[in-house]
Scaffold this active site. Sequence first.
Site, PDB file in Angstrom:
ATOM      1  N   ARG A  54       0.642  -1.421  -0.086  1.00  0.00           N
ATOM      2  CA  ARG A  54      -0.263  -0.152   0.220  1.00  0.00           C
ATOM      3  C   ARG A  54       0.917   1.676   0.035  1.00  0.00           C
ATOM      4  O   ARG A  54       0.788   2.120  -0.528  1.00  0.00           O
ATOM      5  CB  ARG A  54      -0.662  -0.181   1.381  1.00  0.00           C
ATOM      6  CG  ARG A  54      -1.891   1.058   1.194  1.00  0.00           C
ATOM      7  CD  ARG A  54      -2.759   0.813   2.202  1.00  0.00           C
ATOM      8  NE  ARG A  54      -2.755   0.907   3.958  1.00  0.00           N
ATOM      9  CZ  ARG A  54      -3.067   1.330   4.238  1.00  0.00           C
ATOM     10  NH1 ARG A  54      -4.377   0.401   4.322  1.00  0.00           N
ATOM     11  NH2 ARG A  54      -3.010   1.462   6.194  1.00  0.00           N
ATOM     12  N   LYS A 151      -2.397   7.168   1.283  1.00  0.00           N
ATOM     13  CA  LYS A 151      -2.161   7.497   2.579  1.00  0.00           C
ATOM     14  C   LYS A 151      -0.922   8.439   2.519  1.00  0.00           C
ATOM     15  O   LYS A 151      -0.080   8.266   2.706  1.00  0.00           O
ATOM     16  CB  LYS A 151      -2.213   5.899   3.401  1.00  0.00           C
ATOM     17  CG  LYS A 151      -2.312   6.418   4.859  1.00  0.00           C
ATOM     18  CD  LYS A 151      -1.682   4.840   5.836  1.00  0.00           C
ATOM     19  CE  LYS A 151      -1.424   4.653   6.999  1.00  0.00           C
ATOM     20  NZ  LYS A 151      -3.544   5.824   7.783  1.00  0.00           N
ATOM     21  N   GLU A 184     -16.215   6.949   6.872  1.00  0.00           N
ATOM     22  CA  GLU A 184     -14.845   6.326   7.910  1.00  0.00           C
ATOM     23  C   GLU A 184     -14.772   7.033   9.158  1.00  0.00           C
ATOM     24  O   GLU A 184     -15.622   8.497   9.321  1.00  0.00           O
ATOM     25  CB  GLU A 184     -13.933   6.250   7.294  1.00  0.00           C
ATOM     26  CG  GLU A 184     -12.927   7.191   6.281  1.00  0.00           C
ATOM     27  CD  GLU A 184     -11.402   6.461   6.151  1.00  0.00           C
ATOM     28  OE1 GLU A 184     -10.896   5.883   5.617  1.00  0.00           O
ATOM     29  OE2 GLU A 184     -11.104   7.439   5.184  1.00  0.00           O
TER      30      GLU A 184
HETATM   31  N1  PMP Z   1      -9.318   5.288   7.483  1.00  0.00           N
HETATM   32  C1  PMP Z   1      -8.280   5.696   8.185  1.00  0.00           C
HETATM   33  C2  PMP Z   1      -8.361   7.449   7.805  1.00  0.00           C
HETATM   34  C3  PMP Z   1      -7.091   5.216   8.826  1.00  0.00           C
HETATM   35  O1  PMP Z   1      -5.790   6.084   8.677  1.00  0.00           O
HETATM   36  C4  PMP Z   1      -7.059   4.530   8.918  1.00  0.00           C
HETATM   37  C5  PMP Z   1      -5.401   3.553   9.522  1.00  0.00           C
HETATM   38  N2  PMP Z   1      -4.627   3.712   8.580  1.00  0.00           N
HETATM   39  C6  PMP Z   1      -7.772   3.277   8.632  1.00  0.00           C
HETATM   40  C7  PMP Z   1      -8.614   3.995   7.808  1.00  0.00           C
HETATM   41  C8  PMP Z   1      -7.025   2.107   9.278  1.00  0.00           C
HETATM   42  O2  PMP Z   1      -6.524   1.828   8.501  1.00  0.00           O
HETATM   43  P1  PMP Z   1      -5.820  -0.093   8.739  1.00  0.00           P
HETATM   44  O3  PMP Z   1      -6.658  -0.911   8.999  1.00  0.00           O
HETATM   45  O4  PMP Z   1      -4.980   0.202   7.175  1.00  0.00           O
HETATM   46  O5  PMP Z   1      -5.091   0.488   9.141  1.00  0.00           O
END
Ligand code: PMP
Length: 292
Positions: A54, A151, A184
């Site tokens: 990622r 990200k 989210e």
């Molecule tokens: N949404 C956002 C905006 C985030 O910053 C994160 C944390 N990385 C997540 C969802 C959850 O992603 P992950 O399960 O890959 O940590």
Amino acid sequence: MQREQYVYINGSYFKKEDAKISVFDHGLLYGDGVFEAIRAYTGIVFKLKEHIDRLYDSAKSVKIEIGITKEEMKKIVLETLRRNALTESYVRIVVTRGEGTMGVDPRNCEKPSVIVIAEPRKPLFGEKESVEAIVSSLRRVPRSSLDPRIKTLNYLNNILAKIEAIEAGVEEAIMLTQEGYVAETSTENIFIAKGDEVITPPQTAGILKGITRDVLIGISKELGYEVKERELTIHELYTADEVFVTGTAAGIVSVTRISGRVIGDGRIGEVSERIRGKFKERTRDPREGVRI
Ligand code: PMP
């Protein structure tokens, strides 16, 4: 006694107090960079390959040439953990556009800065397994502008939502899409359980494609729930049997109250409890990660 902390920066390991980056780094000046947050449980770096994939996708999208291979990056993460003698840890990889002159033009930067930090894990919600949330007044940045699947170091949209939560005296803020559907939270993906269905917004809603989210979709199916990735309304959140949020830092946390509405019976539900149990097993399974 506090153990010395070592941070990787561009090929060297520095003591925490000496781990410094230039004020001319475009990561600082413009939020120009990408990152990953990863966790190690009992000596296993959970889903390391997926996180590194990622990271490289994020970098490719914003046209940062990381300059080291994925295999090298994996070794750097493992070495940082070893140097810090950590088996339970929160790891951060940051790749910025690098040091340059003023001006957003990425050609001002010669090479990216690569940083890896490993810390003992601090629970995001202080070991709480359930929290309260509000629906934020802020919409998630639309994917037509900056796809939340990247990200990036630009987290102000999320931070402003978190500030709203703090001001409201609750732990989290749920952000909606431009169209008003559930997206989210500030740093977690969101799920509801209703009857025998487990529902989460689709990737195309404009959300980060969470690695915990992907694992949970698999676990929910294995447990016999009908998993749906579809648009969710706020009404569906309020009237769900259970709501839970998922992320690397948070793990799986139930949301028992949203904007003053009690969710289900106001307690951690059976579905999230079962999923949490399975998830815990996964995080300790060497096949699900890489041993330090
Ligand atoms: N949404 C956002 C905006 C985030 O910053 C994160 C944390 N990385 C997540 C969802 C959850 O992603 P992950 O399960 O890959 O940590």
